[in-house]
Design an enzyme around this catalytic site. Structure first.
Site, PDB file in Angstrom:
ATOM      1  N   ASP A 155      17.174  -0.009  62.462  1.00 30.50           N
ATOM      2  CA  ASP A 155      18.499   0.513  62.763  1.00 30.50           C
ATOM      3  C   ASP A 155      18.542   1.970  62.293  1.00 30.50           C
ATOM      4  OD1 ASP A 155      18.786   0.575  60.048  1.00 30.50           O
ATOM      5  OD2 ASP A 155      20.358  -0.934  59.953  1.00 30.50           O
ATOM      6  N   SER A 156      19.647   2.640  62.538  1.00 30.50           N
ATOM      7  CA  SER A 156      19.686   4.074  62.261  1.00 30.50           C
ATOM      8  C   SER A 156      20.359   4.404  60.938  1.00 30.50           C
ATOM      9  CB  SER A 156      20.462   4.777  63.368  1.00 30.50           C
ATOM     10  OG  SER A 156      21.820   4.376  63.317  1.00 30.50           O
ATOM     11  N   GLY A 157      20.894   3.406  60.267  1.00 37.34           N
ATOM     12  CA  GLY A 157      21.630   3.668  59.039  1.00 37.34           C
ATOM     13  C   GLY A 157      23.079   4.040  59.286  1.00 37.34           C
ATOM     14  N   GLY A 158      23.450   4.191  60.550  1.00 39.08           N
ATOM     15  CA  GLY A 158      24.825   4.589  60.877  1.00 39.08           C
ATOM     16  C   GLY A 158      25.855   3.624  60.319  1.00 39.08           C
ATOM     17  N   PHE A 159      25.542   2.340  60.383  1.00 42.82           N
ATOM     18  CA  PHE A 159      26.488   1.337  59.886  1.00 42.82           C
ATOM     19  C   PHE A 159      26.532   1.347  58.362  1.00 42.82           C
ATOM     20  CE2 PHE A 159      27.555  -3.082  58.712  1.00 42.82           C
ATOM     21  CZ  PHE A 159      28.776  -3.189  59.359  1.00 42.82           C
TER      22      PHE A 159
ATOM     23  N   ASP B 166      24.507   6.665  65.253  1.00 46.01           N
ATOM     24  CA  ASP B 166      25.816   6.534  65.905  1.00 46.01           C
ATOM     25  C   ASP B 166      26.934   6.528  64.876  1.00 46.01           C
ATOM     26  OD1 ASP B 166      25.001   4.064  64.825  1.00 46.01           O
ATOM     27  OD2 ASP B 166      26.383   2.981  66.139  1.00 46.01           O
TER      28      ASP B 166
ATOM     29  N   GLN C 239      29.457   2.504  72.023  1.00 45.50           N
ATOM     30  CA  GLN C 239      30.595   2.233  71.141  1.00 45.50           C
ATOM     31  C   GLN C 239      31.859   2.100  72.000  1.00 45.50           C
ATOM     32  OE1 GLN C 239      30.631   1.375  68.065  1.00 45.50           O
ATOM     33  NE2 GLN C 239      28.598   1.937  67.293  1.00 45.50           N
TER      34      GLN C 239
ATOM     35  N   GLY D 143      29.373  -1.914  67.131  1.00 42.31           N
ATOM     36  CA  GLY D 143      30.795  -1.927  66.805  1.00 42.31           C
ATOM     37  C   GLY D 143      31.526  -3.195  67.206  1.00 42.31           C
TER      38      GLY D 143
ATOM     39  N   ASP E 269      20.700  -9.696  66.145  1.00 42.71           N
ATOM     40  CA  ASP E 269      20.248  -9.706  64.755  1.00 42.71           C
ATOM     41  C   ASP E 269      21.476  -9.987  63.900  1.00 42.71           C
ATOM     42  OD1 ASP E 269      21.371  -6.817  64.963  1.00 42.71           O
ATOM     43  OD2 ASP E 269      21.094  -7.154  62.836  1.00 42.71           O
TER      44      ASP E 269
ATOM     45  N   CYS F 185      16.313 -30.672  63.600  1.00 41.36           N
ATOM     46  CA  CYS F 185      15.565 -29.425  63.385  1.00 41.36           C
ATOM     47  C   CYS F 185      14.102 -29.730  63.067  1.00 41.36           C
ATOM     48  CB  CYS F 185      16.204 -28.638  62.243  1.00 41.36           C
ATOM     49  SG  CYS F 185      15.377 -27.077  61.886  1.00 41.36           S
TER      50      CYS F 185
ATOM     51  N   CYS G 292      12.038 -27.484  61.575  1.00 39.21           N
ATOM     52  CA  CYS G 292      11.523 -26.448  60.670  1.00 39.21           C
ATOM     53  C   CYS G 292      10.799 -27.068  59.472  1.00 39.21           C
ATOM     54  CB  CYS G 292      12.644 -25.516  60.219  1.00 39.21           C
ATOM     55  SG  CYS G 292      13.617 -26.108  58.813  1.00 39.21           S
TER      56      CYS G 292
ATOM     57  N   CYS H 141      13.170 -28.942  57.073  1.00 40.74           N
ATOM     58  CA  CYS H 141      13.720 -30.204  57.572  1.00 40.74           C
ATOM     59  C   CYS H 141      12.651 -31.279  57.733  1.00 40.74           C
ATOM     60  CB  CYS H 141      14.454 -29.974  58.889  1.00 40.74           C
ATOM     61  SG  CYS H 141      15.993 -29.047  58.640  1.00 40.74           S
TER      62      CYS H 141
ATOM     63  N   HIS I 278      15.284 -22.627  57.002  1.00 45.55           N
ATOM     64  CA  HIS I 278      16.025 -23.470  57.949  1.00 45.55           C
ATOM     65  C   HIS I 278      17.010 -22.639  58.786  1.00 45.55           C
ATOM     66  CE1 HIS I 278      18.477 -26.490  59.823  1.00 45.55           C
ATOM     67  NE2 HIS I 278      19.533 -25.880  59.323  1.00 45.55           N
TER      68      HIS I 278
END
Ligand SMILES: [Zn+2]
Length: 386
Positions: free
Chosen positions: A90-94, A144, A194, A222, A272, A311, A313, A316, A342
């Protein structure tokens, strides 16, 4: 490289394959988040074992610690963390808005104070491109401005227009840095749409973004930042006719199991979210028939069944609910690992199941039945607690 092939569609839902330098990604796909160059508490082999095809890294965190130059010196994120499959940063914007102590936003960029030691930093579009180049992910995100959820039309307009201006600067910097660094990693830059919860701003943002370059994918930012879910669905419905079929669509920061299926049904391909690992560390787990439950509940004290009978996994197939509850209540580190395995498998596998049903042509019916059952289980679990 970076081609996206849609293999099947069912309504608006798509099954595709995205070709990246570190491998192919079958979509829809859920991408576990590895904030600090690690998917918390798990080894890369465990993350691969639960079926993850691609993971995230966070530019803000890795820039502050250990520093992007350290990561570059160590051969980039793939070598540094021992992960050979694709990575997206990610860009770090958030994060500069949500984590740092003080951020001042101007046309040049965002000035912020580290949440670790209070030191001052400036992120500009150009600077973020340099940092993401050093980290070396397959897909890097443009810098962004993500306005708070439910921002006014005025604030959302300011943010999307600035995001477009920053995107143009990101593009120039990305091309320049890639040209100067001929032997460096192959990367592609994804722009971010956005526009908050305002349909006409979403459309304007998407059109401006698509007109500003030739992209290999497009992200929707956003959303899932506090707005009611029907509004998120409305924004996705508004954007769908604007987005070309040939680009994979990435809905950032989403989501929970129900969000995933709703968005896939609206044409989203990539997701994500930190929820699977964060919830796992807090003892909250997803169970197909029960929604989200907390493992520390007393009803699990001598429960000899698996966490989720449906499940497959590692957790489980190997452990009882009673044992998992004991580990969690006793504060044992293994509990965080097993519950994270899990929860991540649950979402990764849910996206895989969605893909199978899109290819089979019965996505709408399957996802509706799944969502109804999940909602009913969630309601029953709440009633049982109450
Ligand atoms: Zn499981």
């Amino acid at each position: 490289m970076f081609e996206f092939q849609v293999q099947a569609t069912d309504g608006a839902a798509r099954a595709g394959v995205l070709s990246l330098p570190h491998g192919e990604v079958r979509t829809p796909v859920f991408m576990p988040v590895g904030t600090q160059a690690t998917v918390k508490t798990l080894t890369p082999e465990e993350v691969e074992g639960l079926g993850a095809q691609i993971i995230l890294g966070n530019t803000y965190h890795l820039y502050l610690r250990p520093g992007h130059d350290v990561v570059r010196t160590m051969g980039g994120l793939h070598a540094f963390q021992g992960w050979s499959r694709p990575i997206l940063t990610d860009s770090g914007g958030f994060q500069v808005f949500s984590l740092s102590d003080i951020s001042t936003i101007g046309e040049d960029g965002v000035e912020f104070q580290s949440h670790i030691d209070g030191s001052r930093h400036l992120f500009t579009p150009e600077r973020v491109m340099e940092i993401e180049r050093a980290l070396g992910a397959d897909i890097i995100m443009a810098f962004d401005q993500c306005p708070p959820g439910q921002s006014s039309r005025e604030k959302a307009t300011e943010a999307y227009e600035r995001t477009l201006r920053w995107l143009a600067r990101c593009r120039v910097a990305f091309d320049r840095i890639a040209a100067e660094d001929g032997d460096g990693p192959l990367q592609t830059l994804f722009p971010i749409v956005q526009g908050g919860i305002h349909p006409e701003l979403r459309v304007a943002s998407a059109r401006g973004t698509l007109a500003s370059g030739d992209w290999h994918g497009i992200a929707i930012g956003g959303l899932s930042v506090g707005e009611p879910k029907p509004l998120m669905h409305e924004m996705l419905d508004t954007l769908r006719p604007e987005l070309p079929d040939r680009l994979p669509r990435y809905l950032m920061g989403v989501g929970y199991p129900d969000d995933l299926l709703e968005a896939i049904g609206r044409g989203v391909d990539m997701f994500d979210c930190v929820a699977p690992t964060r919830n796992g560390r807090n003892g909250a787990v997803w169970i197909t028939a029960e929604g989200q439950v907390n493992i520390k509940q007393r009803r699990f004290l001598t429960d000899a069944g698996p966490l989720d009978p449906e499940c497959g996994c590692y957790t489980c197939t190997r452990y009882t609910r009673a044992y998992l509850r004991h580990l969690f209540v006793a504060g044992e580190g293994l509990s965080m690992r097993l519950l994270s395995i899990h929860n991540l498998h649950f979402l990764v596998n849910l996206a895989n199941q969605a893909r199978d049903h899109i290819i089979a042509g019965d996505y709408a019916g399957w996802s509706r039945a799944w969502l109804d059952r999940f909602a009913a289980g969630k309601a029953a679990a709440v009633a049982a607690r109450g």
